[in-house]
Design an enzyme around this catalytic site. Structure first.
Site, PDB file in Angstrom:
ATOM      1  N   ARG A  20     -22.774 -34.834  29.778  1.00 38.44           N
ATOM      2  CA  ARG A  20     -21.486 -35.196  30.394  1.00 38.44           C
ATOM      3  C   ARG A  20     -20.424 -34.901  29.357  1.00 38.44           C
ATOM      4  O   ARG A  20     -20.402 -35.532  28.289  1.00 38.44           O
ATOM      5  CB  ARG A  20     -21.487 -36.669  30.795  1.00 38.44           C
ATOM      6  CG  ARG A  20     -20.117 -37.167  31.204  1.00 38.44           C
ATOM      7  CD  ARG A  20     -20.160 -38.500  31.906  1.00 38.44           C
ATOM      8  NE  ARG A  20     -20.628 -38.352  33.270  1.00 38.44           N
ATOM      9  CZ  ARG A  20     -20.488 -39.284  34.213  1.00 38.44           C
ATOM     10  NH1 ARG A  20     -19.893 -40.433  33.942  1.00 38.44           N
ATOM     11  NH2 ARG A  20     -20.944 -39.073  35.436  1.00 38.44           N
ATOM     12  N   HIS A  78     -19.045 -31.833  39.494  1.00 38.01           N
ATOM     13  CA  HIS A  78     -20.026 -32.928  39.376  1.00 38.01           C
ATOM     14  C   HIS A  78     -21.157 -32.645  40.373  1.00 38.01           C
ATOM     15  O   HIS A  78     -21.284 -33.302  41.406  1.00 38.01           O
ATOM     16  CB  HIS A  78     -19.324 -34.253  39.681  1.00 38.01           C
ATOM     17  CG  HIS A  78     -20.070 -35.481  39.225  1.00 38.01           C
ATOM     18  ND1 HIS A  78     -21.273 -35.427  38.547  1.00 38.01           N
ATOM     19  CD2 HIS A  78     -19.765 -36.804  39.350  1.00 38.01           C
ATOM     20  CE1 HIS A  78     -21.668 -36.662  38.283  1.00 38.01           C
ATOM     21  NE2 HIS A  78     -20.778 -37.514  38.759  1.00 38.01           N
ATOM     22  N   GLN A  87     -23.660 -35.408  41.704  1.00 41.05           N
ATOM     23  CA  GLN A  87     -23.048 -36.352  42.646  1.00 41.05           C
ATOM     24  C   GLN A  87     -23.004 -35.771  44.047  1.00 41.05           C
ATOM     25  O   GLN A  87     -23.363 -36.434  45.026  1.00 41.05           O
ATOM     26  CB  GLN A  87     -21.616 -36.679  42.181  1.00 41.05           C
ATOM     27  CG  GLN A  87     -20.880 -37.626  43.108  1.00 41.05           C
ATOM     28  CD  GLN A  87     -21.480 -39.016  43.094  1.00 41.05           C
ATOM     29  OE1 GLN A  87     -21.703 -39.595  42.038  1.00 41.05           O
ATOM     30  NE2 GLN A  87     -21.756 -39.575  44.263  1.00 41.05           N
ATOM     31  N   ASP A 107     -11.896 -40.939  45.639  1.00 42.90           N
ATOM     32  CA  ASP A 107     -12.328 -40.982  44.232  1.00 42.90           C
ATOM     33  C   ASP A 107     -11.146 -41.535  43.438  1.00 42.90           C
ATOM     34  O   ASP A 107     -10.015 -41.578  43.945  1.00 42.90           O
ATOM     35  CB  ASP A 107     -12.682 -39.539  43.795  1.00 42.90           C
ATOM     36  CG  ASP A 107     -13.191 -39.453  42.353  1.00 42.90           C
ATOM     37  OD1 ASP A 107     -13.535 -40.505  41.760  1.00 42.90           O
ATOM     38  OD2 ASP A 107     -13.234 -38.339  41.815  1.00 42.90           O
ATOM     39  N   CYS A 136     -17.712 -41.771  45.076  1.00 44.91           N
ATOM     40  CA  CYS A 136     -18.742 -41.489  44.073  1.00 44.91           C
ATOM     41  C   CYS A 136     -18.963 -42.674  43.134  1.00 44.91           C
ATOM     42  O   CYS A 136     -20.014 -42.776  42.513  1.00 44.91           O
ATOM     43  CB  CYS A 136     -18.371 -40.238  43.279  1.00 44.91           C
ATOM     44  SG  CYS A 136     -16.727 -40.332  42.546  1.00 44.91           S
ATOM     45  N   ARG A 189     -28.454 -40.718  43.974  1.00 43.36           N
ATOM     46  CA  ARG A 189     -28.392 -40.006  42.697  1.00 43.36           C
ATOM     47  C   ARG A 189     -29.790 -39.925  42.077  1.00 43.36           C
ATOM     48  O   ARG A 189     -30.209 -38.903  41.546  1.00 43.36           O
ATOM     49  CB  ARG A 189     -27.437 -40.723  41.716  1.00 43.36           C
ATOM     50  CG  ARG A 189     -25.975 -40.735  42.142  1.00 43.36           C
ATOM     51  CD  ARG A 189     -25.356 -39.355  42.082  1.00 43.36           C
ATOM     52  NE  ARG A 189     -25.488 -38.758  40.768  1.00 43.36           N
ATOM     53  CZ  ARG A 189     -24.650 -38.971  39.750  1.00 43.36           C
ATOM     54  NH1 ARG A 189     -23.588 -39.741  39.913  1.00 43.36           N
ATOM     55  NH2 ARG A 189     -24.834 -38.398  38.575  1.00 43.36           N
TER      56      ARG A 189
HETATM   57  N1  NVA Z   1     -13.418 -37.821  39.279  1.00 47.86           N
HETATM   58  C1  NVA Z   1     -14.071 -38.878  38.549  1.00 47.86           C
HETATM   59  C2  NVA Z   1     -15.531 -38.910  38.849  1.00 47.86           C
HETATM   60  C3  NVA Z   1     -16.275 -40.049  38.224  1.00 47.86           C
HETATM   61  C4  NVA Z   1     -17.735 -40.075  38.555  1.00 47.86           C
HETATM   62  C5  NVA Z   1     -13.821 -38.688  37.077  1.00 47.86           C
HETATM   63  O1  NVA Z   1     -13.817 -37.552  36.605  1.00 47.86           O
HETATM   64  O2  NVA Z   1     -13.631 -39.688  36.386  1.00 47.86           O
HETATM   65  N1   CP Z   2     -20.565 -41.379  40.008  1.00 47.59           N
HETATM   66  C1   CP Z   2     -20.874 -41.321  38.712  1.00 47.59           C
HETATM   67  O1   CP Z   2     -21.099 -40.244  38.142  1.00 47.59           O
HETATM   68  O2   CP Z   2     -20.934 -42.532  38.103  1.00 47.59           O
HETATM   69  P1   CP Z   2     -21.013 -42.795  36.542  1.00 47.59           P
HETATM   70  O3   CP Z   2     -19.686 -42.340  35.958  1.00 47.59           O
HETATM   71  O4   CP Z   2     -21.210 -44.271  36.419  1.00 47.59           O
HETATM   72  O5   CP Z   2     -22.142 -42.003  35.962  1.00 47.59           O
END
Ligand code: NVA
Ligand code: CP
Length: 302
Positions: A99, A126, A129, A222, A261, A289
């Site tokens: 990540r 992502h 997801q 989101d 998500c 997931r």
């Molecule tokens: N769009 C959000 C997704 C989190 C799972 C982010 O990037 O924080």
């Molecule tokens: N939806 C998702 O990726 O959650 P986390 O940020 O908790 O991993």
């Protein structure tokens, strides 16, 4: 072989992953201990609850194990390069889930890794997801083809971009409802147009929340700003008309699903009343997931 973007896969390849994920959900022992003796490194430069724990639990369930590294707990935080880190990790482990911030960072990881790399979120997309979300929609609606999905929030966002990669392949109609002045990501949009049957697939961009809800099978939202971004009061204000609340859900068909998500910023992009309603499937998404990623792990590391 890596899992960096849904745009890298054909309909058949994603269909196979979804079918395998459903089989793993129906019969949790179906994966056996296919990953016995195998290790997944999780290199996370951003926070996570679902992605981290679903990968760790998934590896454990398949007989393998996972090792979590953050900047705080590894030499990444002391300036060691991603390339050196990944080349080192590749001598110990059988896969890397990462990540990171920019998408070029996950591409750099894949370039230097001697083992499969899985994208656990970048600023661009992502894929894990959205694989789980496709599975969730199919479970609840029976089919993806013809499904009308309305997304509320930032037009150029990692969730939207992965939907742009997947929706044309599965015949899902995507409407993105965002504040005026926003545009879809041009790279993801170009890929989507190319991926649709006869290049005929086109997303819809609107600024009118009620119009987007009117025929929606799914209302998806989101966080308005990605984690690690600090929004201004003005920035937040622009999104407030796009909150998914009880009044907006009332404009949609009664059978419409609410999806997110997660994590949910309750009271911002969604109200408690919607997130906790009978129409909400957010915890099914979170659960899926695990199953979807087990299918990915088995396809890359099995
Ligand atoms: N769009 C959000 C997704 C989190 C799972 C982010 O990037 O924080
Ligand atoms: N939806 C998702 O990726 O959650 P986390 O940020 O908790 O991993």
């Amino acid at each position: 072989m890596h899992f960096l973007s849904l745009g890298d896969f054909s309909h058949k390849e994603l269909r196979d992953l979804l079918d395998h994920a459903s089989e793993l959900k129906a019969r949790p022992t179906a994966g056996g201990d296919a990953l016995r003796g195998k290790t997944l490194a999780l290199v996370f430069l951003k926070h996570s609850t679902r992605t981290r724990v679903s990968f760790e639990a998934g590896m454990h369930q398949l007989g393998g194990n996972a090792i979590y590294l953050s900047e705080d707990t590894s030499q990444l935080g002391r300036g060691e390069t991603i390339a050196d880190t990944v080349k080192t990790l590749s001598r110990y482990v059988d896969g890397i889930a990462a990540r990171v911030f920019g998408h070029e960072q996950i591409e750099e990881i894949a370039q230097h890794a001697g083992v499969p790399v899985i994208n656990g979120l970048t600023d661009f997309n992502h894929p894990c997801q959205i694989l789980a979300d496709l599975m969730t929609i199919e479970e609840h609606l029976g089919s993806l083809r013809g499904c009308r999905l309305a997304f509320y929030g930032a037009a150029d966002n990692n969730i939207v971009n992965s939907f742009l990669h997947a929706c044309p392949l599965f015949g899902v109609q995507l409407t993105v409802c965002s504040p005026p002045g926003q545009a879809l990501n041009p790279v993801a949009l170009a890929a989507a147009r190319k991926a649709g049957e006869n290049n005929a697939w086109e997303p819809r961009l609107t600024h009118d929340p009620a119009e987007a809800a009117a025929d929606a099978d799914v209302l998806y939202t989101d966080v308005w700003f990605s984690m690690h971004e600090t929004p201004s009061e003005e920035g937040l204000a622009a999104y407030r008309p796009y909150q998914v609340n009880e009044a907006l859900m009332a404009r949609a068909p009664a059978s419409a699903l609410f999806m997110h998500c997660m994590p949910v910023h309750r009271g911002e992009e969604a109200t408690d009343g919607v997130a906790d309603s009978a129409q909400s499937v957010i915890f099914d998404e979170a659960e899926n997931r695990l199953h979807a990623q087990k299918a990915v792990l088995l396809s890359l590391m099995g």
